[in-house]
Design an enzyme around this catalytic site. Structure first.
Site, PDB file in Angstrom:
ATOM      1  N   SER A 277      -3.503 -13.970  -3.881  1.00 18.76           N
ATOM      2  CA  SER A 277      -2.461 -13.244  -4.608  1.00 18.76           C
ATOM      3  C   SER A 277      -1.658 -12.361  -3.652  1.00 18.76           C
ATOM      4  CB  SER A 277      -3.094 -12.390  -5.702  1.00 18.76           C
ATOM      5  OG  SER A 277      -2.099 -11.678  -6.387  1.00 18.76           O
TER       6      SER A 277
ATOM      7  N   ALA B 281       1.139 -11.091 -11.138  1.00 18.23           N
ATOM      8  CA  ALA B 281       0.351  -9.854 -11.173  1.00 18.23           C
ATOM      9  C   ALA B 281      -0.599  -9.832  -9.970  1.00 18.23           C
ATOM     10  CB  ALA B 281      -0.447  -9.755 -12.473  1.00 18.23           C
ATOM     11  N   GLU B 282      -0.842  -8.630  -9.444  1.00 15.71           N
ATOM     12  CA  GLU B 282      -1.655  -8.476  -8.238  1.00 15.71           C
ATOM     13  C   GLU B 282      -3.029  -9.132  -8.357  1.00 15.71           C
ATOM     14  OE1 GLU B 282       0.484  -6.270  -9.495  1.00 15.71           O
ATOM     15  OE2 GLU B 282       0.539  -4.444  -8.277  1.00 15.71           O
ATOM     16  N   ASN B 283      -3.585  -9.170  -9.570  1.00 15.69           N
ATOM     17  CA  ASN B 283      -4.924  -9.733  -9.731  1.00 15.69           C
ATOM     18  C   ASN B 283      -4.922 -11.261  -9.770  1.00 15.69           C
ATOM     19  OD1 ASN B 283      -3.636  -9.631 -12.225  1.00 15.69           O
ATOM     20  ND2 ASN B 283      -5.528  -9.411 -13.359  1.00 15.69           N
TER      21      ASN B 283
END
Lengths: 213, 246
Positions: A91, A49-51
Site C-alpha cells: 500500500s 486507503a493506507e491500510n
C-alpha cells in the site's frame, strides 16, 4: 463553523471538482473524507486507503457493515467493483512509488512556499503522523482543506509554518471556507472566492500576501 | 517422525516462554487484524520491559479492547514504536499520550509507510533503505541523508522483532495464513520480521493441503504458533467502533 463562505462539505465539494477522470485519490481523516460524498459527474475515481484497501465506496450503515473492512479512518466502508486488497508495504509502495494522483489532507498551517504542518501541535512532544509524511512526500499532488483561521481568528495560511512541517514545498491547492487558493512561493494566489467573500476580507484573514490569480 | 504441531491449546500456553525485555510487534489497523486475545493473555502474563511495535497504541474508541495502551497502564512497557503517539483528531484521546508526554514511557514516532517498510526489510534481509518520506522534517534532523538522482532521501534501518502477534481469518496446520479484506495490513510484514510469530485464527484450523497454494497470503515458514479464537464471550472478536461525539 464559519458564518460566511463555504461549509465543510462545500469546501470538500469544491476541491473534489478538481479530480480528473481515472485518478487514484487518497483522502485524509476529517474534512477530506467528505470529498467522497461529492457528485463529480461521471468521472471514474479510485479511492486508496493506507491500510491497503483500493477501490472502496460509501460508508455502510450499522447492521450492513463488514467488520473485516475499514478505510484509513476506521470507517466500515463498502467495496466497489474492481476493488483490491494489498498489505501495508505494498500500500505504501503505491504511495511512495508515485501512483497516487492526489492526496487531500487536513492541516493546522499551510505556508506560501507549499510547506504544511499537520502532525504535531505546539508544545507536544509527540504527535500523529500516520501516513501523512509518506503521502505528502510522494503523491503527485497534495491538496489541503482547512478552515481559513483558527478558532481564535489567527490565520492558518501563513508565510512560514510555525509548527513542525509534514513536508516542504508540496502543496499546490488549498480549499478553505473563504475560497480556493494556490501557494505561489511568497504569496497565495486566489483561484476562487466563496460566495459573499471579498478579496479584501480574504486578504485580511490571510497571514501571507494574497494575489489575484 | 512428524514435526511438532504448530497448534497451541490456549493463548497462555502460546505466550508462556516470552521473556521480559522482548520486542513484540502487534498487527492490526483500526480493528481488523488486531490480536486482541493474544494481547489480553500478555496482560495476564505480566511480561515486563517490553518494546511494542504497532501502528497505534489503541484506546481512542469504544468499546475499548485489549491494546498497547493497557500494557502501558499495566507497567509492562518500556518503549513503543508507532506512527501515532497522539490521535489525529484532537477530539480523540489516546490513553497512551499522557504516559509518553510525561516521560513515563519512551516512544519512537515513525511514518506509517516507513514503519511498514522497516518491518518488510527486516524480514527480507535488507538492513536499511533510503526513503523520501520525512525529508525536511524534524524527524530527519541530524540523520543520514543522501541525494540519489537529484532527490534527497533519508536512511532508515530495518526493524527486526522477537515476536509478532497477528490475527488471521484462516490457517492450515502448516501455518499458511489467509486474511480477509482489511485484516491483512501489517500482519504479513510483522510475521516476516519476527523470530516467533503467534497467530490467533478466526476459523477452525484446516489440514495442510486445504488451501490452494496460489491463495496463501503468508507462507507457514513465517508462522510458528496458531491458536483458534474461541466463540464470544470467551474469545474476543472485532466489534463495530462507536465514534466519539464531536
Amino acid at each position: 463553523m464559519s458564518e460566511l463562505g463555504w461549509t465543510r462539505q462545500q469546501m470538500a465539494d469544491r476541491l473534489a471538482q478538481e479530480f480528473e477522470e481515472g485518478w487514484i485519490v487518497n483522502l485524509g481523516v476529517g474534512i477530506p473524507t467528505l470529498c467522497s460524498n461529492t457528485d463529480i459527474g461521471g468521472k471514474q475515481i479510485t479511492y486508496h486507503a493506507e491500510n491497503g484497501v483500493i477501490g472502496y465506496g460509501p460508508v455502510l450503515p450499522a447492521g450492513e457493515e463488514d467488520l473485516h473492512l475499514v478505510n484509513a479512518g476506521g470507517q466500515n466502508v463498502s467495496l466497489l467493483p474492481g476493488a483490491a486488497i494489498v498489505h501495508h508495504a505494498d500500500s505504501f509502495g503505491i504511495i511512495r512509488g508515485g501512483h497516487i494522483d492526489v492526496t487531500v489532507m487536513g492541516a493546522y498551517e499551510v505556508a506560501a512556499s507549499g510547506d504544511f504542518a499537520n502532525w504535531k501541535v505546539g508544545g507536544a512532544k509527540g504527535g500523529g503522523i500516520g501516513g501523512a509524511m509518506d503521502l505528502a512526500a510522494c503523491a503527485k499532488r497534495v491538496y489541503i482543506i482547512l478552515e481559513h483561521t483558527t478558532r481564535k481568528g489567527e490565520p492558518r495560511l501563513v508565510p512560514h509554518c510555525a509548527l513542525p512541517v509534514t513536508a516542504r514545498g508540496v502543496v499546490t491547492l488549498v480549499a478553505t471556507n473563504l475560497g480556493l487558493f494556490a501557494p505561489s512561493g511568497d504569496a497565495f494566489e486566489v483561484h476562487e472566492l466563496a460566495p459573499g467573500i471579498s478579496f479584501e476580507h480574504a486578504a485580511k484573514l490571510t497571514g501571507a500576501p494574497l494575489k489575484h490569480g | 517422525m512428524a514435526p511438532p504441531s504448530k497448534i497451541y491449546p490456549d493463548f497462555a500456553a502460546a505466550l508462556a516462554d516470552i521473556p521480559d525485555g522482548s520486542i513484540i510487534a502487534f498487527g492490526g489497523f483500526a480493528g481488523p487484524g488486531t490480536p486482541y486475545n493474544l494481547t489480553r493473555a500478555l496482560l495476564a502474563q505480566g511480561t515486563k520491559r517490553l518494546t511494542c511495535i504497532a501502528n497505534t497504541t489503541g484506546g481512542a474508541h469504544q468499546p475499548r479492547m485489549p491494546d498497547i495502551g493497557m500494557l502501558v497502564e499495566n507497567g509492562q512497557v518500556a518503549k513503543v514504536i508507532c506512527s501515532f503517539t497522539a490521535a489525529t483528531r484532537p477530539t480523540d484521546v489516546l490513553p497512551f499520550t499522557k504516559y509518553y508526554e510525561s516521560g513515563e514511557v519512551e516512544a519512537e514516532l515513525v511514518p506509517q509507510g516507513t514503519l511498514a517498510e522497516r518491518l518488510r526489510a527486516a524480514g527480507a534481509g535488507v538492513p536499511a533503505f533510503y526513503t523520501p518520506t520525512a525529508v525536511g522534517t524534524e524527524l530527519a534532523a541530524g540523520r543520514e541523508t543522501r541525494v540519489i538522482h537529484g532527490r534527497e532521501y533519508l536512511l532508515e534501518y530495518a526493524l527486526p522483532c522477537d515476536v509478532a502477534f497477528v490475527r488471521a481469518w484462516r490457517a492450515d496446520t502448516a501455518g499458511n495464513l489467509q486474511f480477509r479484506l482489511a485484516q491483512r495490513n501489517f500482519c504479513p510484514l510483522m510475521a516476516m520480521a519476527a523470530k516467533l510469530t503467534i497467530v490467533e485464527v478466526e476459523e477452525p484450523i484446516l489440514p495442510a493441503g486445504a488451501f490452494d497454494p496460489d491463495q496463501v497470503h503468508v507462507p507457514g515458514i513465517f508462522v510458528q504458533r496458531l491458536i483458534q479464537v474461541p466463540p464470544a464471550p470467551e474469545g474476543l472478536w472485532t466489534m463495530r467502533r462507536q465514534e466519539r461525539a464531536r
